[in-house]
Design an enzyme around this catalytic site. Sequence first.
Site, PDB file in Angstrom:
ATOM      1  N   GLU A 103      67.377 -12.249  50.679  1.00 32.11           N
ATOM      2  CA  GLU A 103      67.277 -12.473  49.233  1.00 32.11           C
ATOM      3  C   GLU A 103      68.047 -13.721  48.835  1.00 32.11           C
ATOM      4  OE1 GLU A 103      65.902 -12.104  46.581  1.00 32.11           O
ATOM      5  OE2 GLU A 103      65.522 -10.054  45.942  1.00 32.11           O
ATOM      6  N   ASP A 104      67.723 -14.266  47.663  1.00 35.02           N
ATOM      7  CA  ASP A 104      68.479 -15.401  47.142  1.00 35.02           C
ATOM      8  C   ASP A 104      69.760 -14.915  46.467  1.00 35.02           C
ATOM      9  OD1 ASP A 104      67.078 -14.143  45.095  1.00 35.02           O
ATOM     10  OD2 ASP A 104      66.326 -15.978  44.188  1.00 35.02           O
ATOM     11  N   ILE A 105      69.642 -13.863  45.646  1.00 31.05           N
ATOM     12  CA  ILE A 105      70.800 -13.409  44.870  1.00 31.05           C
ATOM     13  C   ILE A 105      70.715 -11.918  44.589  1.00 31.05           C
ATOM     14  CG2 ILE A 105      69.723 -13.990  42.640  1.00 31.05           C
ATOM     15  CD1 ILE A 105      72.552 -14.981  41.741  1.00 31.05           C
ATOM     16  N   ASP A 107      72.166  -9.352  41.925  1.00 28.00           N
ATOM     17  CA  ASP A 107      72.857  -9.278  40.636  1.00 28.00           C
ATOM     18  C   ASP A 107      73.182  -7.808  40.362  1.00 28.00           C
ATOM     19  OD1 ASP A 107      73.718  -9.551  38.028  1.00 28.00           O
ATOM     20  OD2 ASP A 107      72.141 -10.915  37.427  1.00 28.00           O
ATOM     21  N   GLY A 109      71.390  -5.293  41.403  1.00 19.99           N
ATOM     22  CA  GLY A 109      70.992  -4.530  42.575  1.00 19.99           C
ATOM     23  C   GLY A 109      69.727  -3.716  42.358  1.00 19.99           C
ATOM     24  N   THR A 111      66.638  -4.705  41.873  1.00 18.70           N
ATOM     25  CA  THR A 111      65.534  -5.199  42.698  1.00 18.70           C
ATOM     26  C   THR A 111      65.696  -4.747  44.155  1.00 18.70           C
ATOM     27  OG1 THR A 111      65.520  -7.157  41.284  1.00 18.70           O
ATOM     28  CG2 THR A 111      64.235  -7.275  43.320  1.00 18.70           C
ATOM     29  N   LYS A 135      76.692 -11.195  43.160  1.00 19.24           N
ATOM     30  CA  LYS A 135      77.584 -11.086  42.002  1.00 19.24           C
ATOM     31  C   LYS A 135      78.262  -9.723  42.108  1.00 19.24           C
ATOM     32  CE  LYS A 135      74.677 -13.925  38.931  1.00 19.24           C
ATOM     33  NZ  LYS A 135      73.835 -13.952  37.721  1.00 19.24           N
ATOM     34  N   ASP A 163      65.655 -20.215  40.151  1.00 19.14           N
ATOM     35  CA  ASP A 163      65.017 -20.931  39.045  1.00 19.14           C
ATOM     36  C   ASP A 163      65.574 -20.549  37.685  1.00 19.14           C
ATOM     37  OD1 ASP A 163      63.799 -18.240  39.227  1.00 19.14           O
ATOM     38  OD2 ASP A 163      62.601 -18.949  37.542  1.00 19.14           O
TER      39      ASP A 163
HETATM   40  P1  XMP Z   1      68.964  -7.685  40.174  1.00 16.33           P
HETATM   41  O1  XMP Z   1      69.701  -7.505  38.889  1.00 16.33           O
HETATM   42  O2  XMP Z   1      67.773  -6.801  40.292  1.00 16.33           O
HETATM   43  O3  XMP Z   1      68.453  -9.163  40.020  1.00 16.33           O
HETATM   44  O4  XMP Z   1      69.879  -7.637  41.387  1.00 16.33           O
HETATM   45  C1  XMP Z   1      67.948  -9.869  41.027  1.00 16.33           C
HETATM   46  C2  XMP Z   1      66.998 -10.926  40.487  1.00 16.33           C
HETATM   47  O5  XMP Z   1      67.433 -11.454  39.223  1.00 16.33           O
HETATM   48  C3  XMP Z   1      67.336 -12.863  39.216  1.00 16.33           C
HETATM   49  N1  XMP Z   1      68.677 -13.436  38.985  1.00 16.33           N
HETATM   50  C4  XMP Z   1      68.955 -14.729  38.868  1.00 16.33           C
HETATM   51  N2  XMP Z   1      68.165 -15.805  38.940  1.00 16.33           N
HETATM   52  N3  XMP Z   1      70.038 -17.199  38.546  1.00 16.33           N
HETATM   53  C5  XMP Z   1      68.716 -17.042  38.774  1.00 16.33           C
HETATM   54  O6  XMP Z   1      68.011 -18.047  38.849  1.00 16.33           O
HETATM   55  C6  XMP Z   1      70.908 -16.161  38.462  1.00 16.33           C
HETATM   56  O7  XMP Z   1      72.107 -16.365  38.253  1.00 16.33           O
HETATM   57  C7  XMP Z   1      70.325 -14.853  38.622  1.00 16.33           C
HETATM   58  N4  XMP Z   1      70.861 -13.621  38.616  1.00 16.33           N
HETATM   59  C8  XMP Z   1      69.810 -12.767  38.835  1.00 16.33           C
HETATM   60  C9  XMP Z   1      66.765 -13.244  40.550  1.00 16.33           C
HETATM   61  O8  XMP Z   1      65.386 -13.448  40.386  1.00 16.33           O
HETATM   62  C10 XMP Z   1      66.991 -12.066  41.456  1.00 16.33           C
HETATM   63  O9  XMP Z   1      66.003 -11.878  42.432  1.00 16.33           O
HETATM   64 MG    MG Z   2      63.938 -15.772  39.054  1.00 19.16          MG
END
Ligand code: XMP
Ligand code: MG
Length: 179
Positions: A103-105, A107, A109, A111, A135, A163
Amino acid sequence: MRSVVHIHDLSFAPFISETTIQTRIQELASQLDTDYIGKDPLFLAVLNGAFMFAADLFKHLKCQPELSFVKVSSYVGTKSSGRVDELIGLQTSLKKRHVIVIEDILDTGVTMDKIFTLLESEQPASLSICSMLLKPYSYKGKHQPKYIGFEIEDQFVVGYGLDYKEHGRELPAVYQLIR
Ligand code: XMP
Ligand code: MG
């Protein structure tokens, strides 16, 4: 590294440099090699955000990794429960495979929890998470990620695959929102 970048109506300042990212990726790759060598690992990179991280990580892996790209989609099903999640792009069987989700990030959790639920039903031998960013203060996911590039504060970041309204993914470094 470029200085401030402007995307749509917002401005972003340099945060994690290209060199710092690349150095950390080499460390993650060697950690993954140690853990997965001889296990025929299957990496699933989550589109769109993880494309750049997955590509750079793969250049260093020596554990003979397989790669597939997946996408989470949510649609209105026929059940009363409302929306139904599905994982698009999965073509190989996961049964008894050692699977690593890229995954990229991470946040909140939410997703990743959805992805885990969908993947667990395929009965893999093991399932772990590799994310470039985490995070930790907002993460409430059920599964602790084992491979993390960088832990960051609760702030909005773009670049290196991430993005803001579909722009900024091409930046080779990570930028933070200027408040
Ligand atoms: P959750 O809350 O499900 O979120 O862990 C994951 C998805 O939220 C987007 N996301 C971000 N995208 N900058 C971004 O460009 C951020 O700081 C950020 N924080 C969450 C992202 O699509 C990720 O898959
Ligand atoms: Mg996004």
